[in-house]
Design an enzyme around this catalytic site. Sequence first.
Site, PDB file in Angstrom:
ATOM      1  N   SER A 128      84.913 -51.975  33.837  1.00 35.76           N
ATOM      2  CA  SER A 128      84.622 -53.408  33.733  1.00 35.76           C
ATOM      3  C   SER A 128      85.454 -54.113  32.672  1.00 35.76           C
ATOM      4  O   SER A 128      85.594 -55.338  32.710  1.00 35.76           O
ATOM      5  CB  SER A 128      83.136 -53.634  33.451  1.00 35.76           C
ATOM      6  OG  SER A 128      82.793 -53.240  32.130  1.00 35.76           O
ATOM      7  N   LYS A 145      81.282 -56.141  26.468  1.00 31.23           N
ATOM      8  CA  LYS A 145      81.894 -57.299  27.125  1.00 31.23           C
ATOM      9  C   LYS A 145      82.685 -58.096  26.081  1.00 31.23           C
ATOM     10  O   LYS A 145      82.621 -57.824  24.885  1.00 31.23           O
ATOM     11  CB  LYS A 145      80.837 -58.203  27.763  1.00 31.23           C
ATOM     12  CG  LYS A 145      79.945 -57.515  28.807  1.00 31.23           C
ATOM     13  CD  LYS A 145      80.710 -57.040  30.028  1.00 31.23           C
ATOM     14  CE  LYS A 145      79.809 -56.271  30.984  1.00 31.23           C
ATOM     15  NZ  LYS A 145      80.595 -55.636  32.075  1.00 31.23           N
TER      16      LYS A 145
END
Length: 279
Positions: free
Chosen positions: A42, A103
């Site tokens: 990701s 993230k």
Amino acid sequence: MAKADKDEGGWGKLIRDVVVIVLLVLGIHSCVAKPFYIPSDSMMPGLRNGDRLVVSKYPYGWSYASVSFHLAPKMAGRLFGKLPARGDIVVLEHPVTRVDYIKRVIGLPGDTIELKGGALFINGKPVKREVQPMLSIPVDANLPGPDSSLGRFIVKDAAGKEVLELPIVRETLPGGATFDTIDMGPGYQTDDYGPIKIPADHLFLMGDNRDGSADSRVSVQQKGLGGPVPFDAIAGRAEIISFSTDGTAIWYNPVSWFEALRPGRAGTNLRPEHDKGAK
């Protein structure tokens, strides 16, 4: 009797020493720094499945999420809190499941975030995007990672070895943080989002693999973050890659541990570069 007392003292000292060591490790993990393992694609292209990181705990102050192993009850508030900068890579506890995520900070409190056809807008202004040459990365046992959406980019190079040929777009956020993202093209659910205004004490987080990241754009039911994330859920800042492995190591074979190391990954600084001309 004297021997028994001595034995009891020995066992008591051993137990005390073990408790002290455990508390010391927990304290360092919770207050200073801890290791972190990248389990997915990701955050490609910068972070790869199999990377091991050092995550510092003090840059943003401390909250319940700072305590390692999710031992602390969830509670509001942050000690010596300082907001991250746009572009920082952060580790957080998922606000619902309490699973660790990693993230990048895209939006700060008060920002309005919108995506149109995969292009990011912050406060109504388009974020600078520059298409880069295709990036070639060797395929190995850890790459692509599990449940990855990057498999369709596998090709064979001139030597007949499998590589990922990835489409790269470099973004520059307000303030100048610049970094590479993967843009797999149109047609993905996360290409269009918002506009949404970030509430006070919240952050908008996204993965660099823009079409393969369960982040603030994705619902909790789809394993995403379900919108802006409370600042209190941030556990720390990713600082550096300590080492990276290709997935071929065998636990009972120490030689394989060294053979599995990916060259050139150790020591990579994870703080974003800055374009000094950006506003």
